[in-house]
Design a protein around this motif. Structure first.
Motif, PDB file in Angstrom:
ATOM      1  N   LEU A   1       0.815  -1.221   0.000  1.00 21.90           N
ATOM      2  CA  LEU A   1       0.000   0.000   0.000  1.00 21.90           C
ATOM      3  C   LEU A   1       0.850   1.273   0.000  1.00 21.90           C
ATOM      4  N   LYS A   2       2.138   1.123   0.241  1.00 20.45           N
ATOM      5  CA  LYS A   2       3.048   2.273   0.412  1.00 20.45           C
ATOM      6  C   LYS A   2       2.471   3.215   1.453  1.00 20.45           C
ATOM      7  N   SER A   3       2.125   2.652   2.591  1.00 19.50           N
ATOM      8  CA  SER A   3       1.510   3.421   3.665  1.00 19.50           C
ATOM      9  C   SER A   3       2.026   2.906   5.008  1.00 19.50           C
ATOM     10  N   PHE A   4       3.034   3.601   5.552  1.00 13.37           N
ATOM     11  CA  PHE A   4       3.586   3.204   6.844  1.00 13.37           C
ATOM     12  C   PHE A   4       4.346   4.369   7.463  1.00 13.37           C
ATOM     13  N   GLN A   5       4.665   4.211   8.730  1.00 15.01           N
ATOM     14  CA  GLN A   5       5.470   5.200   9.436  1.00 15.01           C
ATOM     15  C   GLN A   5       6.523   4.487  10.264  1.00 15.01           C
ATOM     16  N   ILE A   6       7.607   5.188  10.514  1.00 10.06           N
ATOM     17  CA  ILE A   6       8.699   4.660  11.332  1.00 10.06           C
ATOM     18  C   ILE A   6       8.970   5.661  12.439  1.00 10.06           C
ATOM     19  N   GLU A   7       9.076   5.168  13.656  1.00 12.05           N
ATOM     20  CA  GLU A   7       9.531   5.984  14.773  1.00 12.05           C
ATOM     21  C   GLU A   7      10.830   5.370  15.268  1.00 12.05           C
ATOM     22  N   SER A   8      11.872   6.161  15.256  1.00 14.30           N
ATOM     23  CA  SER A   8      13.189   5.672  15.647  1.00 14.30           C
ATOM     24  C   SER A   8      13.388   5.805  17.151  1.00 14.30           C
ATOM     25  N   ASN A   9      13.989   4.784  17.741  1.00 16.73           N
ATOM     26  CA  ASN A   9      14.301   4.791  19.166  1.00 16.73           C
ATOM     27  C   ASN A   9      15.753   5.160  19.436  1.00 16.73           C
ATOM     28  N   TRP A  10      16.614   4.939  18.436  1.00 14.11           N
ATOM     29  CA  TRP A  10      18.049   5.165  18.610  1.00 14.11           C
ATOM     30  C   TRP A  10      18.639   5.840  17.386  1.00 14.11           C
ATOM     31  N   ALA A  11      19.568   6.758  17.603  1.00 16.07           N
ATOM     32  CA  ALA A  11      20.354   7.370  16.530  1.00 16.07           C
ATOM     33  C   ALA A  11      21.784   6.899  16.700  1.00 16.07           C
ATOM     34  N   HIS A  12      22.440   6.625  15.590  1.00 13.23           N
ATOM     35  CA  HIS A  12      23.825   6.153  15.599  1.00 13.23           C
ATOM     36  C   HIS A  12      24.660   7.068  14.704  1.00 13.23           C
ATOM     37  N   PRO A  13      25.197   8.175  15.289  1.00 15.05           N
ATOM     38  CA  PRO A  13      26.010   9.076  14.469  1.00 15.05           C
ATOM     39  C   PRO A  13      27.383   8.471  14.181  1.00 15.05           C
ATOM     40  N   LEU A  14      28.013   8.978  13.137  1.00 13.86           N
ATOM     41  CA  LEU A  14      29.381   8.599  12.827  1.00 13.86           C
ATOM     42  C   LEU A  14      30.267   9.238  13.893  1.00 13.86           C
ATOM     43  N   VAL A  15      31.016   8.432  14.600  1.00 12.51           N
ATOM     44  CA  VAL A  15      31.842   8.947  15.689  1.00 12.51           C
ATOM     45  C   VAL A  15      33.143   9.496  15.114  1.00 12.51           C
ATOM     46  N   THR A  16      33.313  10.795  15.293  1.00 16.85           N
ATOM     47  CA  THR A  16      34.530  11.470  14.873  1.00 16.85           C
ATOM     48  C   THR A  16      35.190  12.059  16.125  1.00 16.85           C
ATOM     49  N   SER A  17      36.375  12.599  16.000  1.00 15.56           N
ATOM     50  CA  SER A  17      37.063  13.136  17.179  1.00 15.56           C
ATOM     51  C   SER A  17      36.287  14.293  17.796  1.00 15.56           C
ATOM     52  N   SER A  18      35.658  15.140  16.980  1.00 15.75           N
ATOM     53  CA  SER A  18      34.895  16.252  17.558  1.00 15.75           C
ATOM     54  C   SER A  18      33.615  15.768  18.235  1.00 15.75           C
ATOM     55  N   ILE A  19      32.977  14.752  17.678  1.00 20.29           N
ATOM     56  CA  ILE A  19      31.788  14.188  18.320  1.00 20.29           C
ATOM     57  C   ILE A  19      32.196  13.481  19.613  1.00 20.29           C
ATOM     58  N   ASN A  20      33.318  12.808  19.569  1.00 19.92           N
ATOM     59  CA  ASN A  20      33.811  12.102  20.748  1.00 19.92           C
ATOM     60  C   ASN A  20      34.124  13.072  21.886  1.00 19.92           C
ATOM     61  N   SER A  21      34.474  14.313  21.561  1.00 22.51           N
ATOM     62  CA  SER A  21      34.823  15.285  22.604  1.00 22.51           C
ATOM     63  C   SER A  21      33.623  15.675  23.462  1.00 22.51           C
ATOM     64  N   ILE A  22      32.394  15.469  22.994  1.00 27.02           N
ATOM     65  CA  ILE A  22      31.223  15.813  23.811  1.00 27.02           C
ATOM     66  C   ILE A  22      30.824  14.689  24.766  1.00 27.02           C
ATOM     67  N   SER A  23      31.537  13.569  24.711  1.00 30.68           N
ATOM     68  CA  SER A  23      31.136  12.427  25.541  1.00 30.68           C
ATOM     69  C   SER A  23      31.148  12.735  27.030  1.00 30.68           C
ATOM     70  N   TYR A  24      31.972  13.653  27.462  1.00 33.32           N
ATOM     71  CA  TYR A  24      32.044  13.984  28.895  1.00 33.32           C
ATOM     72  C   TYR A  24      31.339  15.287  29.229  1.00 33.32           C
ATOM     73  N   SER A  25      30.641  15.863  28.274  1.00 35.35           N
ATOM     74  CA  SER A  25      30.023  17.175  28.475  1.00 35.35           C
ATOM     75  C   SER A  25      28.692  17.126  29.217  1.00 35.35           C
ATOM     76  N   GLY A  26      28.043  15.977  29.228  1.00 39.85           N
ATOM     77  CA  GLY A  26      26.731  15.874  29.860  1.00 39.85           C
ATOM     78  C   GLY A  26      25.603  16.349  28.955  1.00 39.85           C
ATOM     79  N   LEU A  27      25.889  16.555  27.674  1.00 35.08           N
ATOM     80  CA  LEU A  27      24.873  17.037  26.738  1.00 35.08           C
ATOM     81  C   LEU A  27      24.033  15.925  26.133  1.00 35.08           C
ATOM     82  N   LEU A  28      24.468  14.694  26.278  1.00 33.15           N
ATOM     83  CA  LEU A  28      23.746  13.575  25.677  1.00 33.15           C
ATOM     84  C   LEU A  28      22.579  13.139  26.562  1.00 33.15           C
TER      85      LEU A  28
END
Length: 189
Positions: free
Chosen positions: A37-64
């Motif tokens: 029918l091409k009729s559906f929806q998706i609700e995501s529970n998890w996001a998986h970003p590409l981990v780079t050094s700048s993204i990794n630097s926020i791991s201790y920031s408490g922003l997640l």
């Protein structure tokens, strides 16, 4: 005595696997119908970003969000969706990652957003993996997206998005029938 326990164990295992097979078959048929029918929806529970050094630097920031780390971000309770109705696609997915090209994003441009009829849409049933694969190219005002979606018979979904301006991100969630309130024509850009 051991023989009786062994027989009871076998019966319980066979009954539970029969129940799982029936559930999987029901879910598989429901998914098949939604795709047809091409009729559906998706609700995501998890996001998986590409981990780079700048993204990794926020791991201790408490922003997640609670229960998250830089490679797996909890989206439960956050607005996000992917909807397909006919040939129209509407998606709003929170983005975590790096912007790769110059330009600015205001507060409304942080998420990956698209409303319209994508180009080169392809829906394939992969019999070997027992999944449906959906691929398409979507262009917004500022960037273009290459979207890859895998829908499994257990009504789970994986979305991977490659952007012209951002690092790759993927999402894991659940697929369901479009609700009545969402089962109206999607706005086309």
């Amino acid at each position: 005595m051991r023989a009786i326990i062994l027989i009871l164990g076998c019966i319980m295992i066979s009954c539970s696997s029969a129940k799982n097979t029936a559930t999987t078959t029901t879910q598989s048929k429901a998914l098949e119908r939604m795709i047809a029918l091409k009729s559906f929806q998706i609700e995501s529970n998890w996001a998986h970003p590409l981990v780079t050094s700048s993204i990794n630097s926020i791991s201790y920031s408490g922003l997640l969000p609670q229960g998250s780390n830089v490679s797996t971000i909890n989206l439960i309770g956050n607005t996000n969706y992917f909807k397909m109705l006919g040939d129209s696609i509407s998606m709003y997915l929170p983005y975590y990652g790096e912007q790769r090209m110059g330009g600015t994003y205001n507060a409304t441009d942080v998420a990956i957003q698209y409303n319209g009829v994508p180009k080169h849409i392809e829906i394939i049933k992969n019999d070997k993996k027992q999944v449906y694969e959906i691929n398409f190219l979507a262009k917004s005002n500022r960037e273009s997206y290459r979207v890859f979606i895998t829908l499994s018979p257990g009504l789970t979904s994986d979305i991977s998005i490659n952007s012209s301006h951002r690092t790759t991100i993927s999402y894991r969630g659940v697929v369901s029938k479009l609700s009545e309130e969402n089962n109206k024509p999607l706005t086309v850009q």
